[in-house]
Design a protein around this motif. Sequence first.
Motif, short mmCIF file in Angstrom:
data_model
loop_
_atom_site.label_atom_id
_atom_site.label_comp_id
_atom_site.label_asym_id
_atom_site.label_seq_id
_atom_site.Cartn_x
_atom_site.Cartn_y
_atom_site.Cartn_z
N GLU A 196 0.81 -1.20 -0.03
CA GLU A 196 -0.12 -0.24 0.14
C GLU A 196 0.81 1.34 -0.06
O GLU A 196 0.70 2.25 -0.55
N THR A 197 1.99 1.49 0.63
CA THR A 197 2.77 2.35 0.83
C THR A 197 3.56 2.62 -0.42
O THR A 197 3.68 3.89 -1.01
N GLU A 198 3.85 1.51 -1.06
CA GLU A 198 4.71 1.75 -2.45
C GLU A 198 3.49 2.27 -3.61
O GLU A 198 4.02 2.91 -4.22
N THR A 199 2.46 1.85 -3.52
CA THR A 199 1.33 1.95 -4.52
C THR A 199 0.95 3.60 -4.17
O THR A 199 0.87 4.31 -4.89
N LEU A 200 1.01 3.98 -2.81
CA LEU A 200 0.63 5.44 -2.60
C LEU A 200 1.79 6.31 -3.13
O LEU A 200 1.59 7.34 -3.55
N LEU A 201 3.04 5.90 -2.96
CA LEU A 201 3.93 6.83 -3.38
C LEU A 201 3.99 6.96 -4.89
O LEU A 201 4.21 8.04 -5.59
N GLN A 202 3.65 5.76 -5.62
CA GLN A 202 3.71 5.80 -7.12
C GLN A 202 2.59 6.70 -7.37
O GLN A 202 2.66 7.63 -8.58
N LEU A 203 1.32 6.54 -7.03
CA LEU A 203 0.16 7.63 -7.23
C LEU A 203 0.62 9.26 -7.16
O LEU A 203 0.19 9.87 -8.03
N LEU A 204 1.32 9.28 -5.99
CA LEU A 204 1.88 10.70 -5.62
C LEU A 204 2.97 11.16 -6.81
O LEU A 204 2.64 12.33 -7.14
N ALA A 205 3.80 10.25 -7.22
CA ALA A 205 4.64 10.74 -8.09
C ALA A 205 3.97 10.88 -9.36
O ALA A 205 4.27 11.59 -10.19
N GLN A 206 3.13 10.01 -9.92
CA GLN A 206 2.51 10.09 -11.33
C GLN A 206 1.49 11.43 -11.52
O GLN A 206 1.19 11.93 -12.35
N HIS A 207 0.77 11.54 -10.27
CA HIS A 207 -0.30 12.66 -10.44
C HIS A 207 -0.08 13.77 -9.42
O HIS A 207 -0.91 14.44 -8.84
N GLU A 208 1.02 14.39 -8.96
CA GLU A 208 1.37 15.44 -7.96
C GLU A 208 0.72 16.63 -8.38
O GLU A 208 0.02 16.87 -7.40
N GLN A 209 0.86 17.11 -9.65
CA GLN A 209 0.44 18.29 -10.09
C GLN A 209 -1.09 18.41 -10.13
O GLN A 209 -1.77 19.16 -9.34
N GLN A 210 -1.55 17.34 -10.34
CA GLN A 210 -3.23 17.46 -10.21
C GLN A 210 -3.81 17.23 -8.71
O GLN A 210 -4.67 18.00 -8.46
N ILE A 211 -2.96 16.45 -8.08
CA ILE A 211 -3.36 16.35 -6.51
C ILE A 211 -3.03 17.53 -5.92
O ILE A 211 -3.98 17.89 -4.94
N LEU A 212 -2.11 18.16 -6.16
CA LEU A 212 -1.70 19.60 -5.56
C LEU A 212 -3.05 20.45 -5.93
O LEU A 212 -3.53 21.40 -5.19
N THR A 213 -3.30 20.63 -7.04
CA THR A 213 -4.18 21.58 -7.66
C THR A 213 -5.46 21.38 -7.03
O THR A 213 -6.17 22.28 -6.55
N GLU A 214 -6.08 20.30 -7.09
CA GLU A 214 -7.39 19.79 -6.56
C GLU A 214 -7.47 19.86 -4.93
O GLU A 214 -8.17 20.39 -4.29
N TRP A 215 -6.19 19.72 -4.24
CA TRP A 215 -6.14 19.85 -2.77
C TRP A 215 -6.29 21.59 -2.52
O TRP A 215 -7.04 21.72 -1.49
N LEU A 216 -5.69 22.36 -3.22
CA LEU A 216 -5.75 23.66 -2.98
C LEU A 216 -7.09 24.29 -3.49
O LEU A 216 -7.68 25.03 -2.58
N GLN A 217 -7.78 23.66 -4.25
CA GLN A 217 -9.06 23.89 -4.62
C GLN A 217 -10.11 23.52 -3.48
O GLN A 217 -10.88 24.26 -3.21
N GLU A 218 -9.97 22.49 -3.04
CA GLU A 218 -10.71 22.03 -1.95
C GLU A 218 -10.61 22.77 -0.75
O GLU A 218 -11.44 22.74 0.15
N ALA A 219 -9.31 23.27 -0.25
CA ALA A 219 -8.82 23.87 0.50
C ALA A 219 -9.21 25.37 0.63
O ALA A 219 -9.12 26.28 1.68
#
Length: 285
Positions: A4-27
């Motif tokens: 699970e840790t490895e998979t989470l790390l991969q998802l963060l690496a692949q979609h970092e900008q998308q996650i960051l943008t949506e996180w800030l929008q949500e916040a």
Amino acid sequence: MAQETETLLQLLAQHEQQILTEWLQEAGAASTRTSEAARRAMRSEAEEILKAMRTALQAGVQADDFQAPAWAALRQALEALSRTRAAQGQSAGDTSQFVLAFKRPLFVVIQRDMAGQGERQMALVWTMSTLVDRMAQWTVTTYQQTREEIIKRQQQDLLELSTPVIKLFEGVLAVPMIGTLDSARTQVVMETLLQRIVDTGSRLAIIDITGVPTVDTLVAQHLLKTVAAIRLMGAECIISGIRPQIAQTIVHLGIDLQGIASKSSLADALQLAMEQQGFVITRTK
């Protein structure tokens, strides 16, 4: 490294900008009420948290072991976030809500990239949710500690401001006391007054208690300690502001002020101080 840790790390690496943008929008960073400076600050905070999270995950540490040394950088990033928000006057709820807003973009990525893998998807959601919850809890804990530090510092500042030491004229200082006397405040008065005696070479100090509402045994003991400390410095003390009610209370309590000069008003104390210093007051007209 757990799957699970490895998979989470991969998802963060692949979609970092998308996650960051949506996180800030949500916040709420995209809100029209949020200034450009605030948006930049929020983005910088989010980027620092993501960077620290990736570093810990790369070390292979488990998400539920948040006290492990590998999570130190992330804890420090969250502490910096909490201290900044506390200094800005934001609430602990607002601070933790910013971290919890990180969940939604992660949920979206997990749901999309792991569609059809129900068991792995649920395990990853649990791992991620546990980690973010611990992060939010850490911000609340740090926020509370920071607020307590700020309150203590403000209380200390107020104590110092409420106990000014005034130089009346050469060799004579005055301390007007206002409000309730307690151990902490008396300590501040004593330290400040003794330092001023050293700095100015004064030989006499007037402690005016006109603004002290009541005098009980504890207050009287504080005054006596202050007088004793002043005498140890080679100076003398006059207590002014002894109203009839206070005089009666001191008598009823059996408090011995023998040897300590006292006056009913600051004006009388000032006159006595000038006489003791060898000054003579005369009218010109």
